[in-house]
Design an enzyme around this catalytic site. Structure first.
Site, PDB file in Angstrom:
ATOM      1  N   PHE A  36      85.561 -12.405  15.304  1.00  0.00           N
ATOM      2  CA  PHE A  36      85.791 -12.842  13.920  1.00  0.00           C
ATOM      3  C   PHE A  36      87.077 -12.233  13.335  1.00  0.00           C
ATOM      4  CE2 PHE A  36      81.010 -13.392  13.759  1.00  0.00           C
ATOM      5  CZ  PHE A  36      81.040 -14.764  13.622  1.00  0.00           C
ATOM      6  N   ASP A  92      88.265  -1.358   0.409  1.00  0.00           N
ATOM      7  CA  ASP A  92      88.265  -1.265  -1.059  1.00  0.00           C
ATOM      8  C   ASP A  92      89.317  -2.212  -1.641  1.00  0.00           C
ATOM      9  OD1 ASP A  92      86.249   0.508  -1.514  1.00  0.00           O
ATOM     10  OD2 ASP A  92      87.529   2.281  -1.717  1.00  0.00           O
ATOM     11  N   GLU A 127      84.172  -8.875   4.770  1.00  0.00           N
ATOM     12  CA  GLU A 127      84.614  -7.626   4.113  1.00  0.00           C
ATOM     13  C   GLU A 127      83.440  -6.955   3.394  1.00  0.00           C
ATOM     14  OE1 GLU A 127      88.496  -7.276   2.551  1.00  0.00           O
ATOM     15  OE2 GLU A 127      89.330  -8.733   3.961  1.00  0.00           O
ATOM     16  N   GLY A 128      82.285  -7.025   4.044  1.00  0.00           N
ATOM     17  CA  GLY A 128      81.052  -6.425   3.514  1.00  0.00           C
ATOM     18  C   GLY A 128      80.156  -7.474   2.896  1.00  0.00           C
ATOM     19  N   GLU A 139      74.592  -7.552   0.568  1.00  0.00           N
ATOM     20  CA  GLU A 139      73.588  -6.482   0.698  1.00  0.00           C
ATOM     21  C   GLU A 139      74.297  -5.121   0.829  1.00  0.00           C
ATOM     22  OE1 GLU A 139      73.552  -9.343   2.613  1.00  0.00           O
ATOM     23  OE2 GLU A 139      72.107 -10.239   1.240  1.00  0.00           O
TER      24      GLU A 139
END
Ligand SMILES: Cc1cc2nc3c(=O)[nH]c(=O)nc-3n(C[C@H](O)[C@H](O)[C@H](O)COP(=O)(O)OP(=O)(O)OC[C@H]3O[C@@H](n4cnc5c(N)ncnc54)[C@H](O)[C@@H]3O)c2cc1C
Length: 403
Positions: A180, A264, A387-388, A391
């Site tokens: 990915f 971030d 990118e997260g 959840e």
């Protein structure tokens, strides 16, 4: 919402919106359907500084602030989320870590080509067995000292970046299987997360800058994605790939720190992307609601449709404000980690809901490829995952609120 923007920001918005309308909107449907990476438009984005938005001017960048970055990513994503993704990843998780953690020589070697769009960048953290749990990566980079002069480029590859090794130079042998990878099929500069000390757990993770063309560097299969189809998201494999030790970013063991800092910043970009998709969905929903006649009136006269439009507009504005807040904090040099996570969570969930309502407003036509809302609906979905995931974002936010 414009109260937060300076005149400079408004000029940036005006020019990127104009560019997106003229250059991206006309091809957005075609590049999605044909899974085509439109180099002809990406080159124009590069010429306007959109591939080096926050890189300093002396390194070839546009030297803009984070708020400008969010404006540019939002507007490009509204036209084509695939291109917004390309620019967001390239700027925030490929260039930014080199600027923030690289030494002078690394910045001078890698940033100018990336910031001017001569080369596209990529960020390779995810592996088949390591997604949300980044500390589970299995890729390795083992350090050796060179015993003879060596050139590690592919002999038959005219585009290869030659890397010469002198006797006694230190180098890494890298083995990695990354999946990915956004921009994977077109990128030339890759940030690879590896274990330099396999027995040190999370403290043994480091980042190595790898260049396409090195022997043992293989661009694998392109993913057949539901959305973001114009971006060549691919797997990347490094098989006994010899990389000069000077390509190590920062120090050994700082990989997770670099990854978290990059994510971030990256989250602000993905949040801006989600706002762009949501804004596009809102505008298409309003347009269709005014045109479509049912029961002898435009459907915009029906209260259920008005309620949806009111909710969509309110949610888009709320998400955008949260993105601006995170960007402004970053520009002010203040902590923004929690705010970036909140903005990404809010904006990505908003994009999914708003795109879903835009499909609903279009009725059956919203489920066909005749209208852009079908694409927005597919593109919105991934913003809650990469990118997260949502959840993981809730975990990050809760940890911060409870600390
Ligand atoms: C189009 C696309 C582009 C991408 N681009 C990149 C890229 O450029 N670079 C890169 O490195 N990666 C990239 N990714 C990978 C992406 O970041 C991962 O898919 C994402 O981090 C989730 O990992 P996973 O898919 O392995 O899911 P998993 O981690 O297996 O998660 C599966 C489910 O379990 C949940 N879950 C996992 N752990 C927990 C927990 N502790 N508590 C609660 N729930 C949990 C998740 O939220 C999710 O719902 C991309 C993915 C896609 C689809």
């Amino acid at each position: 919402m414009d109260i937060f923007l300076t005149e400079k920001h408004k000029i940036v918005r005006h020019s990127v919106r104009d560019f997106a309308q003229k250059e991206i909107v006309p091809i957005a449907k075609e590049i999605d359907e044909e899974q085509r990476f439109p180099w002809e438009v990406v080159d124009k984005m590069a010429a306007l500084g959109y591939l080096g938005i926050q890189a300093p001017k002396e390194l070839g960048g546009a030297g803009m602030d984070t708020v400008s970055y969010t404006i540019i990513i939002e507007e490009i994503s509204k036209a084509s989320a695939s291109l917004g993704l390309c620019a967001s990843v390239h700027n925030s998780v490929a260039i930014y870590p080199i600027l923030a953690f690289g030494n002078k020589s690394q910045k001078e070697r890698f940033v100018p080509d990336l910031a001017t769009g001569k080369k596209i960048g990529a960020f390779c953290l995810t592996e088949p067995n390591a997604g949300s749990d980044a500390s589970a990566i299995e890729a390795t980079a083992i350090k050796y000292e060179n015993t003879q002069s060596f050139n590690n480029s592919h002999q038959n590859d005219s585009n290869s970046d030659k890397q010469d090794f002198d006797k006694h130079d230190e180098y890494y042998i890298v083995n990695a299987n990354k999946v990915f990878v956004t921009n994977g099929g077109v990128a030339e500069t890759f940030l690879i997360f590896v274990r330099t000390n396999p027995s040190a757990g999370p403290k043994g993770i480091s980042v190595i800058i790898a260049e396409k063309g090195s022997a043992g560097f293989i661009v694998g299969e392109r993913e057949n994605l539901s959305g973001m189809r114009a971006n060549p998201v691919s797997s990347i494999r490094l098989s006994d790939c010899k990389i000069h030790a000077s390509n190590l970013l920062a120090k050994e063991g700082q990989g997770l720190k670099i990854g978290l800092a990059a994510l971030d910043t990256g989250r602000i970009g993905i949040a801006a992307q989600a706002v762009g998709i949501a804004q596009g969905s809102l505008e298409e929903g309003i347009k269709y609601a005014k045109e479509r006649i049912q029961f002898n009136v435009p459907i915009s006269k029906h209260q259920s449709i008005q309620n949806m439009i009111a909710d969509m507009g309110t949610q888009v504005e709320s998400a955008r404000l949260m993105v601006y807040r995170a960007a402004l904090l970053k520009d002010m040099g203040k902590p923004f980690s929690k705010e970036a996570a909140m903005a990404k969570l809010m904006a990505s969930e908003t994009a999914s809901r708003v795109a879903d309502m835009a499909v609903q407003i279009h009725g059956g036509y919203g489920y066909s490829k005749s209208y852009p809302v079908e694409r927005y609906y597919r593109d919105a979905r991934i913003t809650r995952i990469y990118e997260g995931t949502s959840e993981v974002h809730r975990m990050v936010i809760a940890r911060s609120l409870l600390s």
